[in-house]
Design a protein around this motif. Structure first.
Motif, short mmCIF file in Angstrom:
data_model
loop_
_atom_site.label_atom_id
_atom_site.label_comp_id
_atom_site.label_asym_id
_atom_site.label_seq_id
_atom_site.Cartn_x
_atom_site.Cartn_y
_atom_site.Cartn_z
N TRP A 148 21.06 -35.58 23.61
CA TRP A 148 20.28 -34.37 23.37
C TRP A 148 18.85 -34.69 22.96
CZ3 TRP A 148 24.48 -31.75 19.93
CH2 TRP A 148 25.41 -31.10 20.74
N ARG A 149 18.68 -35.75 22.24
CA ARG A 149 17.34 -36.13 21.77
C ARG A 149 16.53 -36.87 22.83
NH1 ARG A 149 19.01 -38.48 15.85
NH2 ARG A 149 19.33 -36.46 14.84
N SER A 150 17.19 -37.35 23.87
CA SER A 150 16.50 -38.16 24.87
C SER A 150 15.49 -37.33 25.65
CB SER A 150 17.50 -38.80 25.83
OG SER A 150 18.02 -37.82 26.71
N ALA A 151 14.49 -38.01 26.16
CA ALA A 151 13.48 -37.33 26.97
C ALA A 151 14.09 -36.78 28.25
CB ALA A 151 12.35 -38.31 27.31
N ARG A 152 15.07 -37.48 28.78
CA ARG A 152 15.71 -37.02 30.01
C ARG A 152 16.36 -35.66 29.78
NH1 ARG A 152 21.04 -38.51 31.78
NH2 ARG A 152 20.98 -39.94 30.05
N HIS A 153 17.02 -35.48 28.67
CA HIS A 153 17.67 -34.20 28.38
C HIS A 153 16.65 -33.09 28.16
CE1 HIS A 153 20.89 -31.58 27.07
NE2 HIS A 153 20.11 -31.20 26.07
N ARG A 154 15.54 -33.41 27.53
CA ARG A 154 14.53 -32.40 27.24
C ARG A 154 13.74 -32.01 28.47
NH1 ARG A 154 13.09 -35.73 22.60
NH2 ARG A 154 11.35 -36.35 23.90
N HIS A 155 13.56 -32.95 29.42
CA HIS A 155 12.67 -32.67 30.54
C HIS A 155 13.40 -32.42 31.86
CE1 HIS A 155 9.29 -33.58 28.01
NE2 HIS A 155 9.80 -34.75 27.72
N GLU A 156 14.69 -32.68 31.91
CA GLU A 156 15.43 -32.47 33.14
C GLU A 156 16.47 -31.38 32.91
OE1 GLU A 156 17.17 -36.05 34.55
OE2 GLU A 156 15.27 -37.10 34.64
N PHE A 157 16.67 -30.58 33.93
CA PHE A 157 17.69 -29.54 33.84
C PHE A 157 18.27 -29.32 35.22
CE2 PHE A 157 13.56 -27.64 34.48
CZ PHE A 157 13.79 -26.74 35.50
N GLY A 158 19.51 -28.90 35.23
CA GLY A 158 20.19 -28.64 36.49
C GLY A 158 19.88 -27.25 37.00
N THR A 159 19.97 -27.09 38.29
CA THR A 159 19.73 -25.79 38.89
C THR A 159 20.56 -25.68 40.16
OG1 THR A 159 18.07 -24.30 39.80
CG2 THR A 159 17.69 -26.65 40.14
N ASP A 160 20.88 -24.45 40.52
CA ASP A 160 21.62 -24.21 41.75
C ASP A 160 20.68 -24.03 42.93
OD1 ASP A 160 23.98 -24.30 40.34
OD2 ASP A 160 24.06 -22.15 40.03
N GLN A 161 19.41 -23.91 42.67
CA GLN A 161 18.43 -23.66 43.72
C GLN A 161 17.74 -24.96 44.11
OE1 GLN A 161 15.80 -20.80 42.04
NE2 GLN A 161 17.22 -19.10 42.29
N LEU A 162 17.46 -25.07 45.38
CA LEU A 162 16.71 -26.21 45.87
C LEU A 162 15.24 -26.06 45.46
CD1 LEU A 162 18.13 -26.54 49.47
CD2 LEU A 162 18.60 -28.01 47.52
N PRO A 163 14.58 -27.18 45.23
CA PRO A 163 13.15 -27.05 44.90
C PRO A 163 12.38 -26.52 46.10
CG PRO A 163 13.78 -29.34 45.21
CD PRO A 163 15.04 -28.54 45.27
N GLU A 164 11.25 -25.96 45.79
CA GLU A 164 10.41 -25.43 46.86
C GLU A 164 9.99 -26.57 47.77
OE1 GLU A 164 7.05 -23.32 45.40
OE2 GLU A 164 8.25 -22.14 44.02
N THR A 165 9.98 -26.30 49.06
CA THR A 165 9.49 -27.30 49.99
C THR A 165 8.00 -27.04 50.19
OG1 THR A 165 10.14 -25.89 51.84
CG2 THR A 165 11.68 -27.61 51.17
N PRO A 166 7.22 -28.08 50.13
CA PRO A 166 5.78 -27.86 50.28
C PRO A 166 5.44 -27.35 51.67
CG PRO A 166 6.29 -30.21 50.31
CD PRO A 166 7.56 -29.48 50.00
N ALA A 167 4.55 -26.41 51.72
CA ALA A 167 4.10 -25.88 53.00
C ALA A 167 3.13 -26.86 53.63
CB ALA A 167 3.42 -24.53 52.79
N ASP A 168 3.18 -26.91 54.94
CA ASP A 168 2.25 -27.78 55.64
C ASP A 168 0.82 -27.28 55.42
OD1 ASP A 168 4.31 -29.30 56.65
OD2 ASP A 168 4.43 -28.19 58.52
N ASP A 169 -0.08 -28.23 55.30
CA ASP A 169 -1.47 -27.88 55.15
C ASP A 169 -2.00 -27.48 56.52
OD1 ASP A 169 -4.03 -27.54 54.29
OD2 ASP A 169 -4.49 -29.68 54.13
N ALA A 170 -2.40 -26.25 56.66
CA ALA A 170 -2.85 -25.72 57.95
C ALA A 170 -4.29 -26.11 58.27
CB ALA A 170 -2.70 -24.21 57.96
N THR A 171 -4.96 -26.75 57.36
CA THR A 171 -6.37 -27.09 57.57
C THR A 171 -6.56 -27.96 58.81
OG1 THR A 171 -6.67 -27.06 55.18
CG2 THR A 171 -8.40 -28.10 56.47
N GLU A 172 -5.69 -28.96 58.93
CA GLU A 172 -5.80 -29.88 60.07
C GLU A 172 -5.61 -29.13 61.39
OE1 GLU A 172 -6.59 -33.81 61.04
OE2 GLU A 172 -6.19 -33.16 59.01
N ARG A 173 -4.61 -28.24 61.41
CA ARG A 173 -4.35 -27.47 62.62
C ARG A 173 -5.50 -26.53 62.96
NH1 ARG A 173 1.43 -25.49 61.62
NH2 ARG A 173 0.21 -24.97 59.83
N VAL A 174 -6.07 -25.90 61.94
CA VAL A 174 -7.18 -24.97 62.17
C VAL A 174 -8.38 -25.72 62.72
CG1 VAL A 174 -8.84 -23.47 60.98
CG2 VAL A 174 -6.41 -23.29 60.46
#
Length: 169
Positions: free
Chosen positions: A75-101
């Motif tokens: 409980w006192r460890s940094a891992r416990h304080r900074h990490e948490f479980g979730t049922d949702q996937l993390p957001e996937t980064p959107a492609d940078d459209a600048t190159e395409r434009v």
């Protein structure tokens, strides 16, 4: 490890593993983590064989204290304080459209430098996904003319792109 030590550890596991697991489950509410606590507690008992010679009440108290301290340390460890479980996937980064434009702007600019005939057949073939027969029918020209305009138009487009700093291949 000697035979008597192995037998003592088997007996220790048989006597206390289930009790320690239930105790850990009440503290952590996670089966896998409770199992880890039990394993680590029994490992520490194995690392300290002098504990096995204690009275049953003292041995039990030592094991439960070790298990409790392991949970508190987690409980006192940094891992416990900074990490948490979730049922949702993390957001996937959107492609940078600048190159395409920028690429679209560059190709559009280069296309403007072509003749209207070359620009039209390239647009229909590559942007419209049409074959030479349908382009010929739409523009009312022979298929050979469509092929010739595509060939020379693409050559002129490649040259126009190279003039704008785009390297071939």
């Amino acid at each position: 490890m000697r035979q008597d030590e192995q037998a003592a550890l088997r007996e220790l596991h048989g006597d206390y593993a289930q009790l320690l697991w239930r105790f850990a489950m009440r503290l952590v509410h996670d089966r896998a983590q409770a199992q880890d606590v039990v394993q680590e507690t029994l490992l520490r008992a194995w690392q300290h064989p002098e504990v096995l010679t204690r009275e049953p009440a003292a041995l039990r108290a030592w094991l439960f204290t070790v298990a409790r301290n392991l949970v508190i340390d987690e409980w006192r460890s940094a891992r416990h304080r900074h990490e948490f479980g979730t049922d949702q996937l993390p957001e996937t980064p959107a492609d940078d459209a600048t190159e395409r434009v920028l690429d679209a702007w560059l190709v559009g600019d280069a296309m403007e430098s072509l003749s209207a005939d070359h620009r039209e057949v390239i647009r229909l073939a590559y942007y419209g996904g049409r074959d030479t027969a349908s382009i010929a029918a739409e523009l009312d020209i022979p298929e050979g003319t469509v092929k010739s305009r595509l060939h020379y138009g693409l050559r002129a487009l490649r040259l126009a792109l190279e003039e704008r700093g785009v390297s071939g291949r």
